[in-house]
Design a protein around this motif. Structure first.
Motif, PDB file in Angstrom:
ATOM      1  N   PHE A 280      -3.630   4.323  -5.960  1.00 57.33           N
ATOM      2  CA  PHE A 280      -3.329   4.370  -4.818  1.00 57.33           C
ATOM      3  C   PHE A 280      -3.471   2.946  -4.087  1.00 57.33           C
ATOM      4  O   PHE A 280      -2.736   2.714  -3.206  1.00 57.33           O
ATOM      5  N   SER A 281      -4.739   2.487  -4.247  1.00 57.40           N
ATOM      6  CA  SER A 281      -4.725   1.088  -3.471  1.00 57.40           C
ATOM      7  C   SER A 281      -3.993   0.001  -3.739  1.00 57.40           C
ATOM      8  O   SER A 281      -3.251  -0.868  -2.870  1.00 57.40           O
ATOM      9  N   ARG A 282      -3.290   0.007  -5.090  1.00 58.43           N
ATOM     10  CA  ARG A 282      -2.316  -0.892  -5.351  1.00 58.43           C
ATOM     11  C   ARG A 282      -0.762  -0.490  -4.503  1.00 58.43           C
ATOM     12  O   ARG A 282      -0.250  -1.451  -4.282  1.00 58.43           O
ATOM     13  N   HIS A 283      -0.674   0.792  -4.545  1.00 56.01           N
ATOM     14  CA  HIS A 283       0.491   1.101  -3.995  1.00 56.01           C
ATOM     15  C   HIS A 283       0.409   1.077  -2.468  1.00 56.01           C
ATOM     16  O   HIS A 283       1.441   0.685  -1.876  1.00 56.01           O
ATOM     17  N   PHE A 284      -0.620   1.723  -1.599  1.00 52.87           N
ATOM     18  CA  PHE A 284      -0.734   1.556  -0.147  1.00 52.87           C
ATOM     19  C   PHE A 284      -1.346   0.534   0.232  1.00 52.87           C
ATOM     20  O   PHE A 284      -1.297   0.431   1.577  1.00 52.87           O
ATOM     21  N   LYS A 285      -1.970  -0.438  -0.470  1.00 57.43           N
ATOM     22  CA  LYS A 285      -2.764  -1.520   0.133  1.00 57.43           C
ATOM     23  C   LYS A 285      -4.126  -1.074   0.802  1.00 57.43           C
ATOM     24  O   LYS A 285      -4.540  -1.633   1.795  1.00 57.43           O
ATOM     25  N   VAL A 286      -4.366   0.102   0.689  1.00 60.74           N
ATOM     26  CA  VAL A 286      -5.542   0.342   1.106  1.00 60.74           C
ATOM     27  C   VAL A 286      -6.384   1.778   0.490  1.00 60.74           C
ATOM     28  O   VAL A 286      -5.809   2.457  -0.298  1.00 60.74           O
ATOM     29  N   ALA A 287      -7.742   1.678   0.238  1.00 56.14           N
ATOM     30  CA  ALA A 287      -8.297   2.598  -0.437  1.00 56.14           C
ATOM     31  C   ALA A 287      -8.246   4.030  -0.255  1.00 56.14           C
ATOM     32  O   ALA A 287      -8.212   4.163   0.977  1.00 56.14           O
ATOM     33  N   PRO A 288      -8.070   4.938  -0.925  1.00 54.61           N
ATOM     34  CA  PRO A 288      -8.135   6.302  -0.708  1.00 54.61           C
ATOM     35  C   PRO A 288      -9.295   6.765   0.555  1.00 54.61           C
ATOM     36  O   PRO A 288      -8.706   7.575   1.480  1.00 54.61           O
ATOM     37  N   ARG A 289     -10.335   6.230   0.217  1.00 53.62           N
ATOM     38  CA  ARG A 289     -11.628   6.840   1.253  1.00 53.62           C
ATOM     39  C   ARG A 289     -11.180   6.058   2.680  1.00 53.62           C
ATOM     40  O   ARG A 289     -11.744   6.893   3.689  1.00 53.62           O
ATOM     41  N   ASP A 290     -10.365   5.253   2.828  1.00 51.69           N
ATOM     42  CA  ASP A 290     -10.349   4.605   3.924  1.00 51.69           C
ATOM     43  C   ASP A 290      -9.096   5.122   4.739  1.00 51.69           C
ATOM     44  O   ASP A 290      -8.632   4.986   6.071  1.00 51.69           O
ATOM     45  N   VAL A 291      -8.076   5.866   4.083  1.00 50.14           N
ATOM     46  CA  VAL A 291      -6.874   6.413   4.492  1.00 50.14           C
ATOM     47  C   VAL A 291      -7.211   7.351   5.857  1.00 50.14           C
ATOM     48  O   VAL A 291      -6.598   7.221   6.965  1.00 50.14           O
ATOM     49  N   ARG A 292      -8.211   8.029   5.743  1.00 54.80           N
ATOM     50  CA  ARG A 292      -8.479   9.069   6.936  1.00 54.80           C
ATOM     51  C   ARG A 292      -9.461   8.690   8.025  1.00 54.80           C
ATOM     52  O   ARG A 292      -9.675   9.213   8.985  1.00 54.80           O
ATOM     53  N   GLN A 293      -9.769   7.248   7.784  1.00 58.74           N
ATOM     54  CA  GLN A 293     -10.597   6.605   9.022  1.00 58.74           C
ATOM     55  C   GLN A 293      -9.511   6.240   9.848  1.00 58.74           C
ATOM     56  O   GLN A 293      -8.596   5.467   9.784  1.00 58.74           O
ATOM     57  N   ALA A 294      -9.768   6.451  11.311  1.00 57.32           N
ATOM     58  CA  ALA A 294      -9.219   5.879  12.476  1.00 57.32           C
ATOM     59  C   ALA A 294      -9.074   4.646  12.572  1.00 57.32           C
ATOM     60  O   ALA A 294     -10.344   3.776  12.602  1.00 57.32           O
ATOM     61  N   PRO A 295      -7.971   3.824  12.451  1.00 57.87           N
ATOM     62  CA  PRO A 295      -8.122   2.247  12.421  1.00 57.87           C
ATOM     63  C   PRO A 295      -8.249   1.653  13.802  1.00 57.87           C
ATOM     64  O   PRO A 295      -7.744   2.104  14.677  1.00 57.87           O
ATOM     65  N   GLU A 296      -9.069   0.480  13.924  1.00 62.11           N
ATOM     66  CA  GLU A 296      -8.957  -0.119  15.108  1.00 62.11           C
ATOM     67  C   GLU A 296      -7.835  -1.165  15.250  1.00 62.11           C
ATOM     68  O   GLU A 296      -7.417  -1.613  14.397  1.00 62.11           O
ATOM     69  N   ALA A 297      -7.298  -1.198  16.603  1.00 62.50           N
ATOM     70  CA  ALA A 297      -6.258  -2.059  16.623  1.00 62.50           C
ATOM     71  C   ALA A 297      -6.325  -3.437  15.961  1.00 62.50           C
ATOM     72  O   ALA A 297      -7.292  -4.045  16.400  1.00 62.50           O
ATOM     73  N   GLY A 298      -5.505  -3.916  15.120  1.00 56.64           N
ATOM     74  CA  GLY A 298      -5.293  -5.177  14.702  1.00 56.64           C
ATOM     75  C   GLY A 298      -6.775  -5.547  13.678  1.00 56.64           C
ATOM     76  O   GLY A 298      -6.657  -6.502  12.815  1.00 56.64           O
ATOM     77  N   SER A 299      -7.227  -4.462  12.888  1.00 60.81           N
ATOM     78  CA  SER A 299      -8.057  -4.550  12.176  1.00 60.81           C
ATOM     79  C   SER A 299      -8.151  -3.713  10.620  1.00 60.81           C
ATOM     80  O   SER A 299      -8.592  -4.057   9.684  1.00 60.81           O
ATOM     81  N   GLN A 300      -6.829  -2.711  10.776  1.00 61.07           N
ATOM     82  CA  GLN A 300      -6.656  -2.103   9.552  1.00 61.07           C
ATOM     83  C   GLN A 300      -5.302  -2.361   9.127  1.00 61.07           C
ATOM     84  O   GLN A 300      -4.236  -2.752   9.966  1.00 61.07           O
ATOM     85  N   PRO A 301      -4.986  -2.026   7.866  1.00 61.78           N
ATOM     86  CA  PRO A 301      -3.454  -2.287   7.572  1.00 61.78           C
ATOM     87  C   PRO A 301      -2.473  -1.559   8.436  1.00 61.78           C
ATOM     88  O   PRO A 301      -2.923  -0.298   8.616  1.00 61.78           O
ATOM     89  N   GLY A 302      -1.586  -2.015   8.815  1.00 62.61           N
ATOM     90  CA  GLY A 302      -0.578  -1.389   9.711  1.00 62.61           C
ATOM     91  C   GLY A 302      -0.869  -1.617  11.078  1.00 62.61           C
ATOM     92  O   GLY A 302       0.191  -1.084  11.943  1.00 62.61           O
ATOM     93  N   ALA A 303      -1.884  -2.374  11.567  1.00 60.00           N
ATOM     94  CA  ALA A 303      -2.110  -2.445  12.794  1.00 60.00           C
ATOM     95  C   ALA A 303      -0.918  -3.267  13.472  1.00 60.00           C
ATOM     96  O   ALA A 303      -0.158  -3.959  13.004  1.00 60.00           O
ATOM     97  N   ASN A 304      -0.559  -3.156  14.902  1.00 59.07           N
ATOM     98  CA  ASN A 304       0.491  -3.816  15.593  1.00 59.07           C
ATOM     99  C   ASN A 304       0.348  -5.201  15.612  1.00 59.07           C
ATOM    100  O   ASN A 304      -0.142  -5.803  16.378  1.00 59.07           O
ATOM    101  N   THR A 305       0.881  -5.813  14.438  1.00 59.11           N
ATOM    102  CA  THR A 305       0.698  -7.273  14.490  1.00 59.11           C
ATOM    103  C   THR A 305       2.231  -7.894  14.444  1.00 59.11           C
ATOM    104  O   THR A 305       3.047  -7.335  14.011  1.00 59.11           O
ATOM    105  N   ARG A 306       2.471  -9.003  15.299  1.00 62.63           N
ATOM    106  CA  ARG A 306       3.923  -9.631  15.295  1.00 62.63           C
ATOM    107  C   ARG A 306       4.144 -10.313  14.038  1.00 62.63           C
ATOM    108  O   ARG A 306       3.221 -11.228  13.575  1.00 62.63           O
ATOM    109  N   THR A 307       5.492 -10.127  13.397  1.00 61.02           N
ATOM    110  CA  THR A 307       5.550 -10.881  12.234  1.00 61.02           C
ATOM    111  C   THR A 307       6.155 -11.943  12.910  1.00 61.02           C
ATOM    112  O   THR A 307       7.015 -12.201  14.057  1.00 61.02           O
TER     113      THR A 307
END
Length: 341
Positions: A280-307
Motif C-alpha cells: 500500500f505504501s509503495r503504491h500510494f506513497k502514503v501509509a494505510p494508517r495515514d490515509v484517513r487523517q485530514a492532511p494539512e495544506a502543504g504537509s501531506q502527500p497531494g498537498a497543493n504544491t506548484r510543479t
C-alpha cells in the motif's frame, strides 16, 4: 524517462506590436494527479518523447474549454473541440498544440492507476471510439469544477479526491462506444470486461488465483495471461492493484477508524498485514494508517504544491484565474485550428 521537448516560447508567439506577453499556465497537484490550466492568447505546442517504464508514465486527458487543440499519436492526427476530451499516453510519443483561441485543461493520471481500473485502456488512446455524450458532459464538468476550486487553493483531502476523479475517468472512458471496432477486438474486450468483473466481485477471496479466474470464463491459463500482457501487466499484479484500490476507498470512507487497517487488509484479500502495508505504501506513497487523517495544506502527500514549469516555458503565473471556467457544452467554440508550416 520521457521529457517535455518543446513548449511555446515568449519570443516565438509575441504579436507584431510586442505588447502581448505569454499565456499564463497554472499547475497544481491533487493527490496523485497533476492538473494544468492553459490560458488563451498565445499559441501552444508540446512534443513528448515516450516514457519507457509504466511506473514513471502517465495518461494525459485534455479538455478544451474554448477553441480547440490538435493532437497526434500512434499515427492518428485529429482535433478536439470544447465539450470533448482526448486521452493520450506517455508510453508513446505524442504532439499537442493549439492556436491563440484555445483555453484547456490537462490532467495527468499515473498509468498504473488507470490500467488497474480499465484493462483495455490502451484501446482508447488518441480517441479511437465515439465518446458517450452524457458521461463526457459529466466528466468535463467535474474536471472543470475541480480546477476552478483547487487550482489555487489546496483540496481538503487530496488523495481521496484523486481516487474519486480517477474512478470517474475510468468509468467515462469505459463507456465509450466501441461499435467501430472489429469483431475480434470486441470479443477480447467483452471477455476482459467479464474477467475484471469477476476479479472485482471476488477480491476478498484469499485463494483467488489465475487458475480460478481462467476457469470462471472457461479459458486456458495461457489465453488469460495473453489478455493481460496487452497492457504489460500480469494477472497477479492486476489483482493486487485492484485490492489496494479497494482498500484505499474503504479507508478514506472511514475517517473515524471504525475498522482497523488489519480488518481492511483481510477484507480485500491480503493474507499478511505487513505485506499489505508495504504494498500500500509503495503504491500510494502514503501509509494505510495515514490515509484517513485530514492532511494539512502543504504537509501531506497531494498537498497543493506548484510543479516546476517545463523547460522552454517563460509563462508567469497570473495574480488570479478564478474566473468561471464555463460549461464546455454550453459555450462551444467551433473555430478551426490552422496549422502553420
Amino acid at each position: 524517462m520521457a521529457s517535455l521537448t518543446s513548449l511555446a516560447s515568449r519570443e516565438e508567439f509575441l504579436d507584431g506590436d510586442g505588447d502581448e506577453g505569454p499565456a499564463p499556465h497554472q499547475r497544481t497537484r491533487i493527490g496523485r494527479l497533476d492538473l494544468e490550466l492553459v490560458e488563451p492568447h498565445q499559441a501552444f505546442t508540446r512534443s513528448w518523447k515516450r516514457t519507457s517504464s509504466i511506473l514513471d508514465a502517465s495518461y494525459v486527458l485534455v479538455f478544451p474549454l474554448t477553441g480547440c487543440v490538435a493532437f497526434s499519436q500512434d499515427g492518428r492526427v485529429a482535433i478536439a473541440r470544447a465539450g470533448e476530451y482526448v486521452l493520450l499516453s506517455e508510453l508513446a510519443s505524442y504532439e499537442l498544440s493549439s492556436d491563440k483561441s484555445a483555453r484547456f485543461l490537462v490532467l495527468r493520471i499515473p498509468a498504473a492507476e488507470l490500467r488497474g481500473r480499465l484493462v483495455s485502456i490502451e484501446d482508447h488512446v488518441s480517441r479511437r471510439f465515439k465518446p458517450n455524450e452524457q458521461m463526457t458532459r459529466l466528466l468535463a464538468g467535474m474536471i472543470g469544477s475541480v480546477a476552478e476550486l483547487f487550482i489555487e487553493f489546496p483540496a481538503p483531502n487530496p488523495q481521496a479526491l484523486a481516487t474519486e476523479v480517477i474512478s470517474f475517468v475510468a468509468l467515462t472512458i469505459g463507456s465509450e462506444d466501441r461499435g467501430a471496432a472489429t469483431d475480434v477486438r470486441n470479443a477480447r474486450y467483452h471477455l476482459r470486461r467479464r474477467i475484471v468483473d469477476f476479479i472485482e466481485s471476488h477480491l476478498g477471496d484469499q485463494s483467488l488465483s489465475p487458475k480460478k479466474i481462467a476457469a470462471s470464463s472457461r479459458i486456458s491459463l495461457s489465453y488469460l495471461y495473453s489478455l493481460f500482457t496487452d497492457n504489460e501487466t500480469t494477472v497477479s499484479q492486476f489483482v493486487q492493484t485492484k485490492r489496494l484500490q479497494r482498500a484505499y476507498e474503504i479507508l478514506v470512507a472511514d475517517p473515524r477508524g471504525h475498522r482497523t487497517v488489519s480488518e481492511v487488509a483481510y477484507e480485500v484479500g491480503f493474507k499478511n498485514v505487513s505485506h499489505f502495508s508495504r504494498c500500500f505504501s509503495r503504491h500510494f506513497k502514503v501509509a494505510p494508517r495515514d490515509v484517513r487523517q485530514a492532511p494539512e495544506a502543504g504537509s501531506q502527500p497531494g498537498a497543493n504544491t506548484r510543479t516546476a514549469e517545463p523547460s522552454g516555458s517563460s509563462s508567469p503565473r497570473t495574480a488570479s484565474s478564478r474566473r468561471a471556467f464555463g460549461s464546455p457544452y454550453w459555450d462551444v467554440n467551433k473555430q478551426e485550428l490552422r496549422e502553420t508550416v
